[in-house]
Design a protein around this motif. Structure first.
Motif, PDB file in Angstrom:
ATOM      1  N   MET A   1       0.851  -1.202   0.000  1.00  0.00           N
ATOM      2  CA  MET A   1       0.000   0.000   0.000  1.00  0.00           C
ATOM      3  C   MET A   1       0.884   1.248   0.000  1.00  0.00           C
ATOM      4  O   MET A   1       1.772   1.378   0.822  1.00  0.00           O
ATOM      5  CB  MET A   1      -0.866  -0.004   1.276  1.00  0.00           C
ATOM      6  CG  MET A   1      -1.936   1.065   1.274  1.00  0.00           C
ATOM      7  SD  MET A   1      -2.648   1.257   2.909  1.00  0.00           S
ATOM      8  CE  MET A   1      -3.210  -0.407   3.246  1.00  0.00           C
TER       9      MET A   1
ATOM     10  N   ASN B   1       1.381   5.262   0.427  1.00  0.00           N
ATOM     11  CA  ASN B   1       0.744   6.440   1.010  1.00  0.00           C
ATOM     12  C   ASN B   1       1.389   7.723   0.510  1.00  0.00           C
ATOM     13  O   ASN B   1       1.062   8.797   0.976  1.00  0.00           O
ATOM     14  CB  ASN B   1       0.866   6.389   2.540  1.00  0.00           C
ATOM     15  CG  ASN B   1      -0.131   5.421   3.144  1.00  0.00           C
ATOM     16  OD1 ASN B   1      -1.282   5.383   2.736  1.00  0.00           O
ATOM     17  ND2 ASN B   1       0.317   4.635   4.101  1.00  0.00           N
ATOM     18  N   GLU B   2       2.326   7.585  -0.421  1.00  0.00           N
ATOM     19  CA  GLU B   2       3.164   8.728  -0.796  1.00  0.00           C
ATOM     20  C   GLU B   2       2.396   9.959  -1.259  1.00  0.00           C
ATOM     21  O   GLU B   2       2.807  11.069  -1.011  1.00  0.00           O
ATOM     22  CB  GLU B   2       4.159   8.290  -1.868  1.00  0.00           C
ATOM     23  CG  GLU B   2       5.128   7.239  -1.347  1.00  0.00           C
ATOM     24  CD  GLU B   2       6.563   7.681  -1.342  1.00  0.00           C
ATOM     25  OE1 GLU B   2       6.915   8.490  -2.198  1.00  0.00           O
ATOM     26  OE2 GLU B   2       7.318   7.224  -0.473  1.00  0.00           O
TER      27      GLU B   2
ATOM     28  N   ASN C   1       3.409   7.035   8.478  1.00  0.00           N
ATOM     29  CA  ASN C   1       3.141   6.227   7.290  1.00  0.00           C
ATOM     30  C   ASN C   1       3.380   6.997   5.990  1.00  0.00           C
ATOM     31  O   ASN C   1       2.986   6.546   4.926  1.00  0.00           O
ATOM     32  CB  ASN C   1       1.696   5.715   7.313  1.00  0.00           C
ATOM     33  CG  ASN C   1       1.520   4.572   8.297  1.00  0.00           C
ATOM     34  OD1 ASN C   1       2.417   4.259   9.058  1.00  0.00           O
ATOM     35  ND2 ASN C   1       0.355   3.961   8.286  1.00  0.00           N
ATOM     36  N   GLY C   2       3.974   8.180   6.113  1.00  0.00           N
ATOM     37  CA  GLY C   2       4.326   8.927   4.909  1.00  0.00           C
ATOM     38  C   GLY C   2       3.185   9.724   4.297  1.00  0.00           C
ATOM     39  O   GLY C   2       3.233  10.063   3.121  1.00  0.00           O
TER      40      GLY C   2
END
Lengths: 167, 105
Positions: free
Chosen positions: A1, A3-4, A33-34
């Motif tokens: 997944m 998250n960027e 989580n970014g």
């Protein structure tokens, strides 16, 4: 997944100790989580960034049906704190003290320290212009890390594509 | 679960990319995972964090939270986010060969 490219914006409208934490905890998790994090403080939520108020947030045991006597150390099962009892002098201080104790036990930082962690982790904090004006505040009243005082329209522009969470 | 080859060994990772078996981890694998995560090299400051995480996991059975890393490895929020940019919580745990951190702070 990945998250960027994900963005989350929180609107903090409450100034009580218990309602200060949701955005701090979720915002910190998002940064970890970014995910890009923006927090907009409005109405009583301005207490969270007001340097004269942030260390004095409280929880009021009146008209709070979720607070139970057992939380005050009284073994009364599921019985709530009667409003007359919550209104006794000192009860707000006692409830606040107990909640601080629980946070400390779980190694949850105080609000001021938590906010600083978020700022250092890249969260962008803004004050709401209308309520800042209404309460006679200025940027000087806020903790370091509050980037600017912006209008509702600015907030809507800067959160394009973000998931918005109102607290 | 997915299987892939990194640093010359075959590893199993879960759907989120975390190493399934912490025992196959070695420093060369850590570097390979770091490079996959966009971190070109692991400096002594990175290793200070990774070593802390592995010790913490051995002692506590789970990857540490960011706050636990900052307090335990003695680094600031800014340093941690600079060393492992864009999502340090997952990146540190992955590079250290551990599972997803348990805990919210």
């Amino acid at each position: 997944m990945t998250n960027e490219n994900r963005k989350i914006a929180f609107i903090c409208s409450k100034g009580s100790l218990d309602m200060a934490y949701p955005a701090l905890v979720m915002g910190w998790a998002a940064l970890g989580n970014g995910v890009d994090v923006t927090i907009f403080f409005t109405f009583w939520g301005l207490d969270m960034i007001n340097k004269n108020r942030v260390d004095h947030l409280e929880i009021v045991p009146v008209a709070n049906s979720s607070m139970k006597l057992s939380m005050m150390g009284i073994p009364a099962g599921n019985m709530g704190i009667p409003n007359w009892m919550g209104a006794l002098p000192g009860m707000t201080a006692v409830a606040t003290h107990l909640m601080h104790g629980k946070f400390k036990e779980l190694q949850v930082p105080p609000v001021r320290e938590y906010l600083q962690m978020l700022v250092d982790g890249g969260a962008k904090l803004y004050g709401c212009k209308m309520t800042v004006d209404m309460m006679g505040l200025t940027q000087d009243d806020f903790v370091e890390g509050v980037i600017d005082i912006v209008t509702a329209s600015d907030f809507i522009d800067m959160t394009e594509g973000a998931q918005i969470i109102f607290i | 679960m997915n299987t892939k080859t990194l640093a010359g060994i075959t590893i199993d990772v879960n759907d989120e990319g975390f190493l399934m078996d912490a025992d196959v981890w070695n420093p060369a694998l850590a570097l390979a995972i770091a490079q996959e995560e966009g971190i070109a090299e692991l400096t002594p400051a990175h290793w200070q964090v990774i070593d802390f995480c592995r010790h913490h996991a051995t002692a506590n059975g789970a990857a540490p939270t960011l706050k636990a890393i900052m307090d335990g490895a003695g680094i600031t929020t800014k340093e941690l986010f600079a060393l492992f940019p864009k999502g340090p919580a997952k990146k540190v745990a992955k590079i250290s060969g551990l599972g997803k951190p348990e805990g919210c702070v």
